[in-house]
Structure formats: C-alpha cells, structure tokens
Design an enzyme around this catalytic site. Sequence first.
Site, PDB file in Angstrom:
ATOM      1  N   ASP A  33     -24.532  14.243 -20.430  1.00 54.04           N
ATOM      2  CA  ASP A  33     -23.346  14.858 -19.823  1.00 54.04           C
ATOM      3  C   ASP A  33     -22.443  13.802 -19.231  1.00 54.04           C
ATOM      4  OD1 ASP A  33     -24.734  17.901 -18.378  1.00 54.04           O
ATOM      5  OD2 ASP A  33     -24.658  17.087 -20.407  1.00 54.04           O
ATOM      6  N   TYR A  36     -20.466  12.171 -21.852  1.00 58.82           N
ATOM      7  CA  TYR A  36     -19.488  13.146 -22.350  1.00 58.82           C
ATOM      8  C   TYR A  36     -18.316  13.248 -21.355  1.00 58.82           C
ATOM      9  CZ  TYR A  36     -17.515  17.557 -23.900  1.00 58.82           C
ATOM     10  OH  TYR A  36     -16.649  18.531 -24.340  1.00 58.82           O
ATOM     11  N   ASP A  37     -18.656  13.373 -20.073  1.00 61.35           N
ATOM     12  CA  ASP A  37     -17.605  13.482 -19.055  1.00 61.35           C
ATOM     13  C   ASP A  37     -16.709  12.256 -19.055  1.00 61.35           C
ATOM     14  OD1 ASP A  37     -18.512  15.907 -18.284  1.00 61.35           O
ATOM     15  OD2 ASP A  37     -19.630  15.198 -16.544  1.00 61.35           O
ATOM     16  N   SER A  82     -16.895  26.859 -16.446  1.00 59.13           N
ATOM     17  CA  SER A  82     -17.908  25.840 -16.220  1.00 59.13           C
ATOM     18  C   SER A  82     -17.535  25.127 -14.925  1.00 59.13           C
ATOM     19  CB  SER A  82     -17.973  24.870 -17.387  1.00 59.13           C
ATOM     20  OG  SER A  82     -16.730  24.255 -17.536  1.00 59.13           O
ATOM     21  N   LEU A  83     -18.325  24.157 -14.534  1.00 63.89           N
ATOM     22  CA  LEU A  83     -18.091  23.510 -13.242  1.00 63.89           C
ATOM     23  C   LEU A  83     -17.685  22.060 -13.424  1.00 63.89           C
ATOM     24  CD1 LEU A  83     -21.241  24.787 -11.345  1.00 63.89           C
ATOM     25  CD2 LEU A  83     -18.893  25.551 -11.025  1.00 63.89           C
ATOM     26  N   GLU A 114     -27.223  25.915  -4.472  1.00 59.56           N
ATOM     27  CA  GLU A 114     -28.230  26.505  -5.368  1.00 59.56           C
ATOM     28  C   GLU A 114     -28.696  25.435  -6.337  1.00 59.56           C
ATOM     29  OE1 GLU A 114     -26.253  29.736  -7.384  1.00 59.56           O
ATOM     30  OE2 GLU A 114     -25.354  30.397  -5.502  1.00 59.56           O
ATOM     31  N   LYS A 116     -29.275  23.834  -9.855  1.00 60.66           N
ATOM     32  CA  LYS A 116     -28.584  23.978 -11.137  1.00 60.66           C
ATOM     33  C   LYS A 116     -29.654  24.007 -12.234  1.00 60.66           C
ATOM     34  CE  LYS A 116     -24.630  22.237 -13.712  1.00 60.66           C
ATOM     35  NZ  LYS A 116     -25.233  22.139 -15.017  1.00 60.66           N
ATOM     36  N   ASP A 118     -31.341  24.104 -15.696  1.00 58.88           N
ATOM     37  CA  ASP A 118     -30.913  23.528 -16.975  1.00 58.88           C
ATOM     38  C   ASP A 118     -31.293  24.472 -18.115  1.00 58.88           C
ATOM     39  OD1 ASP A 118     -29.784  21.782 -18.662  1.00 58.88           O
ATOM     40  OD2 ASP A 118     -31.319  20.229 -18.505  1.00 58.88           O
ATOM     41  N   ARG A 137     -21.955  32.779 -23.181  1.00 60.79           N
ATOM     42  CA  ARG A 137     -20.679  32.343 -22.645  1.00 60.79           C
ATOM     43  C   ARG A 137     -19.638  32.175 -23.761  1.00 60.79           C
ATOM     44  NH1 ARG A 137     -20.164  26.666 -20.660  1.00 60.79           N
ATOM     45  NH2 ARG A 137     -17.944  26.336 -20.555  1.00 60.79           N
ATOM     46  N   GLU A 178     -28.799  32.193 -15.691  1.00 59.79           N
ATOM     47  CA  GLU A 178     -29.232  31.156 -16.619  1.00 59.79           C
ATOM     48  C   GLU A 178     -30.559  31.553 -17.255  1.00 59.79           C
ATOM     49  OE1 GLU A 178     -26.956  28.836 -16.606  1.00 59.79           O
ATOM     50  OE2 GLU A 178     -27.834  27.024 -17.487  1.00 59.79           O
ATOM     51  N   LYS A 293     -21.237  26.086  -3.775  1.00 60.12           N
ATOM     52  CA  LYS A 293     -20.194  27.117  -3.850  1.00 60.12           C
ATOM     53  C   LYS A 293     -19.652  27.421  -2.454  1.00 60.12           C
ATOM     54  CE  LYS A 293     -22.712  29.181  -7.680  1.00 60.12           C
ATOM     55  NZ  LYS A 293     -23.549  30.269  -8.185  1.00 60.12           N
ATOM     56  N   LYS A 317     -24.565  16.382 -10.001  1.00 61.21           N
ATOM     57  CA  LYS A 317     -25.518  16.073 -11.074  1.00 61.21           C
ATOM     58  C   LYS A 317     -26.471  14.970 -10.620  1.00 61.21           C
ATOM     59  CE  LYS A 317     -24.687  17.004 -15.120  1.00 61.21           C
ATOM     60  NZ  LYS A 317     -24.963  17.973 -16.165  1.00 61.21           N
ATOM     61  N   CYS A 411     -29.303  -6.394 -45.310  1.00 61.76           N
ATOM     62  CA  CYS A 411     -29.831  -5.063 -44.991  1.00 61.76           C
ATOM     63  C   CYS A 411     -31.357  -5.129 -44.902  1.00 61.76           C
ATOM     64  CB  CYS A 411     -29.412  -4.059 -46.056  1.00 61.76           C
ATOM     65  SG  CYS A 411     -30.174  -2.449 -45.803  1.00 61.76           S
ATOM     66  N   CYS A 429     -24.186  -1.618 -44.497  1.00 60.93           N
ATOM     67  CA  CYS A 429     -24.815  -1.912 -45.782  1.00 60.93           C
ATOM     68  C   CYS A 429     -23.981  -1.143 -46.802  1.00 60.93           C
ATOM     69  CB  CYS A 429     -26.254  -1.405 -45.788  1.00 60.93           C
ATOM     70  SG  CYS A 429     -26.935  -1.263 -47.452  1.00 60.93           S
ATOM     71  N   CYS A 434     -29.067   2.207 -51.450  1.00 57.04           N
ATOM     72  CA  CYS A 434     -30.044   1.746 -50.463  1.00 57.04           C
ATOM     73  C   CYS A 434     -30.941   2.936 -50.088  1.00 57.04           C
ATOM     74  CB  CYS A 434     -29.301   1.219 -49.231  1.00 57.04           C
ATOM     75  SG  CYS A 434     -30.369   0.871 -47.834  1.00 57.04           S
TER      76      CYS A 434
END
Length: 673
Positions: A33, A36-37, A82-83, A114, A116, A118, A137, A178, A293, A317, A411, A429, A434
């Site tokens: 994450d 990604y963020d 989402s958060l 709370e 989180k 997963d 969702r 969840e 929250k 996180k 290679c 390569c 191959c």
Amino acid sequence: MNKTVEERIEELREIIRQHDYNYHVLAQPTISDFEYDKLMQELIDLEKAHPHLITPDSPTQRVGSDLTKEFKPVQHTTPMLSLANTYNEDELYDFDRRVKEGLPASEKIEYVCELKIDGVSVSLIYNDGKLAVAATRGDGITGEDITPNVKTIKSVPLSINKKILSAYNLSNFEVRGEIYMEIEAFNKLNQERELLGERTFANPRNSTAGTIKLQDPKIVAKRPLKIFLYYLFSDELKSNSQYENLQLMEKLGFPVNKNYKLCSNMKEVIEFCKAWEEKRDDLPYEIDGVVIKVNSLAQQKVLGTIAKSPRWAVAFKFKAKQITTKLKKVIWQVGRLGTLTPVAELEPVFLAGSTISRATLHNFDEIKRKDIREGDTVLIEKGGDVIPKVVSVIISKRSKDSKELLPPKFCPVCGSKLYRPEGEVAIYCENNLCPAQIRGRLLHFASRGAMDIEGLGEALINLFVDMNFLHSYSDIYNLKNRRAELINIERLGEKSVDNLINAIEKSKEKSFEKVLFALGIRYVGAGAAKKIAEHFLSIDALMKATEEEIESIHEIGPSISKSIIRYFSEKKNRDEIEKLRQAGLKFEMEKPKKTLYKFAGKTFVLTGTLSSMTRDEAKDKIISLGGNVTSTVSKNTNYVVVGENPGSKLDKAQKLNVTILSEEEFLKMLSNK
Ligand code: IVH
C-alpha cells in the site's frame, strides 16, 4: 533520457491502473500500500501542478474498481469510501489540525479508534430487520450483489430480533464491515489446497477476496469466512456518535471488534496506535493499522468528504515488519518479455507469519543505489501482503573482501547476449525462444486473470517445457492428444491429467478480451485488452487497424498501439493466432450491452450557480449515474452545464465545441429514463 511531465503522468496512470487491477480484480497485489500511495501521490502532485493535464479517466478521479461481469450490480445508498492513510505521528497531528480547522473552535472533539481489519469490505442492507442485500464495495458507487455468499457466513444475522429492533425503533438500516479469515484457518485452507494440487493464496485477505467472489455459495460455505461490522447507517437512527453506533450494533447482534476505544485527544489516539502496533501479532486475525474516526456524527457531517475519502476519518498504517538476514546470492530471473530481474537469495528467516528465503531487488540500478553485495547482512521487510524486499545493507557487518556486483552480460538461462536500451534501467534477453521466456509466457497465458487454466501452474509448465511438450500457447490445446504419455508421468495420475484436460477445454469459453490479454502483448494489460476488445470486437478487425485507430480508444496511448502493430507484424504471431482459432478459442465478441448507467463514461463540467440544486448536489447526481465531474474544460469534456453567472469555462467550452447544457436541459437529462 528525461521524460516530459506529460509522459510521466501517462506512465504513472498506466502503472497505477495495472496495480488497481492486480489488487481489485485479481486479488493479487504485487506492491505494498505504501508504494502504491507513493505512486498515487506523485500523480496527484503532478496533476495539481498541471491541472490542464487532468483527464476524467485518471486513477486520481475515482476509487479502484473490482467490478466483474458475473454479479448483479448494486447501487450503494451512500458511496463506500476509502480512507486516507497516515504513517507517523506528524501525519496524525496534521489530520487532527485539519479536523479542528473544519469545526468551530469551541467544539470538543473526540475520536474513536478501531482496529483496521485486513479483509474485504462489504455492505449489508436490512429491510424490516431482515438481511436483503449484501454487496461488495465495487468502485465505491456501484458494488456487486454477493448476498448468497455472505449468507453463508454464520455470524451474519439473517434477521434481527424483533424485540430489540422495536426497543431501538429500527427496521430499515445498513451496516458495513470487513469480511476476513483468521490466520490459522487460512493456513489450514492453504494446506488443503496444496494437497489437492490447487493454487494457494498469498495471504488471508486475498483468500477472502477470492472466496466472496466465487460463483458457488456451497463452496463459500466451506471456507472459514468471518466478519466484523464497523458502520451503521439509517434515517431512523437517533444516536449521535460512532461510539454509540458500535454499541448499538453489538446489541443488534452483529459481530463488532471489541478493541475499540473512545479517545479525547490525539495523544490518546497515538498511544492506542502504538500499543496495537506492538500487540498486532497476538491477534488471531491480521490487522494492518488503526482507523481513527471523529466520534460525533454531527461533526462528521460538517466535515464532509473530499474526492474519495471522508475528512472525518483516517487510517494509521502500521510499519512493514522488518528483520535482518544474510544475502547469500543474487540470481537473475528472466520474465516472459525477456526482462531480467535480480532476486536476492536469503538465509531463510521467519517474519510475519511465513518463512522468507527470497526478496526482489527490482533492477540493477537499485542494487547500485543500495550498494547491495553478495554475503551482506541486509534488512528486509514485508509490507503486509507482498513479495519481501531488501530495504538496506548493514554496512558495519560487511566482510572486507566483498565485491561490488556487476550487471550480467549474458542471459543466465539461454546464454544469449543481453541488451540494455540507453537510458533504461531494464536489461533484456532478446531471444524469443529463451526457455525462461517461453515458460513465463505460458504461465501468463494460463494465469487467473487470463485463460485461468486451473492446475496448469509453474511446476507443470516447467515439466512440460522440459519434456518438449510445450513451446507455444497452441501446444496447450494439443495436450489432450498426449493423454497416455501424460498419465505415464510419475507425479500425474489419471485423475489429475483428466482434470487438467478438462480445465484446458473449459478455458476455450473465455471471452475475447481474456484471450487478447492472455496473448501477452507487451503493454496490453487486462484493462487495455478489455477496452481494445470492446472497441474492435474481433481480432481480425484489430489486425487491420492502424496505430491511429487503436489510439483513438479512450485511455489507449502510443506505447500500446505501437506494441500491438509490432506484434501483428510478425508472421509467427499471426500463425499462432490461427492455430488458437482452430483450437476453438474466442477471437470475437458481441458488442457489449449498454451499461446500466446513462452517464457512464461521460464527463461533465459545472459552471455558474444552479437554481434547483447546489453544485455538489449536481455532482453527486452525475456520479451516481456513472458520470464524472471535473473542474477544467478540455477536449475530453462531454458536457458543460451552465448556471447563472458562468465563468471562463463557458468560453472555453465554446472554443472547444463542447456541448453546452442549460440547467433546464440538464434536469431533463437527469429525469429521462
Ligand atoms: S471505516 C469512510 N473502519 O479499510 C469509512 N474501515 O480504506 C471507511 N477497514 O475500505 C471505512 N477496518 O475495507 C473502517 N474499523 C474499520 C475498518 C475499515 C478495516 C477497511 C475498509 C475500508 C478500508 C479503508
């Protein structure tokens, strides 16, 4: 070679889309994450600095989607948001400050913390106290109807005790929460799957995501799914706070995670976060952070929502779990497109639920930047779900005779000379034949998101390539003619050979878009394949298309179109397609039916004051009908809705010849069925 801003933006969008697909559709993320963020933040920043480059289809303009065809769509009553994430105390204090700035100075603010969980979020609608619909969702606006699957989760009440309902004057309401799997149950499930020769799941979350999307509730019922609810919503509700709602949900009979706490300031919140980061491994299920929250529902309303997340809540996180170990050796893996990826072979160590013996090193530049050498003691981390990575080298533990690593020249699999395009970090390569590339291509072809041939995994593909049974995709469809030979292979008995042959035959039903993706054309990911398939409707039409025609498709850029043209220009690829066609694969499709939402794919810009509604209300309406709303007019805008005293957007719309709608025309469009 420096990229222009435009190129970088496009590149980031491509990368993010692929990760969205990996995460939401395949339930097989390949980055953490946090990474990604970081990509998303870079894109957001670039778009902020260059707003004219924002397009409605940019990943910044929507929430990731997991819509697949098989389930009925369900429109959420209120979007499932989402958060925003925070990673340290400073960012939590920033959140606190923003909350305070959004509320009158005199108001006391309390937070509910709370865990989180997963897992995978779900919405449950109760009518007259009975479970009516359970939905995923989806893209946040529209989810998928998974009611029969959710009903198999024993802790989900199918109806609520009448006495309790009347005590709280409640009959119609929605709860969200969840779905997850406990770690032990997940491990057991994986062991069973391994014994049966089925694919195992990477972690409990992926396993949950895969399970709730199964078409057969009977199989779902056998999987150890569990649920925690954390959100209650109803017009009939008299409660004033999230804390009361959590307690109310418990009374209504819902499983609510008991580790929540009311905090009167950010300091207490931080203590809660730190304490749970320490204690997370004591829990029987995985958590990846804490959700914070604003407790008062009235304050939540005042704070409202921006883009895809509420201003009244945030996720903290946890840091990825880290450990040190010895890096024994760096090996180079050759992917299906010939790209070489360095992989660290490690002294096995146990971290976050599993033993790690390998970590990715991405590319040679990363090895140089981190000065990674064989024999080093390295710090590795596992970001929740993904392949572990090497964070850094513990230089103080380095032996004196260690040597800098050099990039390979040949290679490691086929021995051909390697190629490194100028300005690129990747090493390739270039030998199409191959064996590593052949294996990689076949693996991609048979994988879940492509032809989804259950049983044809890495081990069998390696075996069949070594035995000279498989060179190309079409050879897969000839395996049935080798049944006798296959049964003779020691590891494979009759039953598993027949299962495999059945799975191969079944894959012929896969749609044209899946087949196109399975071909493994460079840059043609699952999302692009879908768009291209839906546009051209057949491989013959696509083979005749020019670069310009391919690029005319929304979101398809020059790298994709060039790659497609190059692919079809090679005779061996065209021959292979012919063979697959003879085998019975689908190379055409019907025009997709019109989407349910009349504004799907349409982009609106609002300017001036509307008399019948606020701009935010207009925006919500458009979004709920599948459309997009952006703030700047561009050639991608479909409609500009003009109210009283319009701004310069009207001039721009006229200049670009964009359709202009008066408020009256807009209202008509909204009410037209
Ligand atoms: S609140 C606007 N509470 O984390 C409210 N989410 O990105 C959003 N999650 O999609 C959700 N535990 O799937 C909330 N106690 C909790 C949660 C929780 C897990 C998930 C949920 C959401 C994601 C946030």
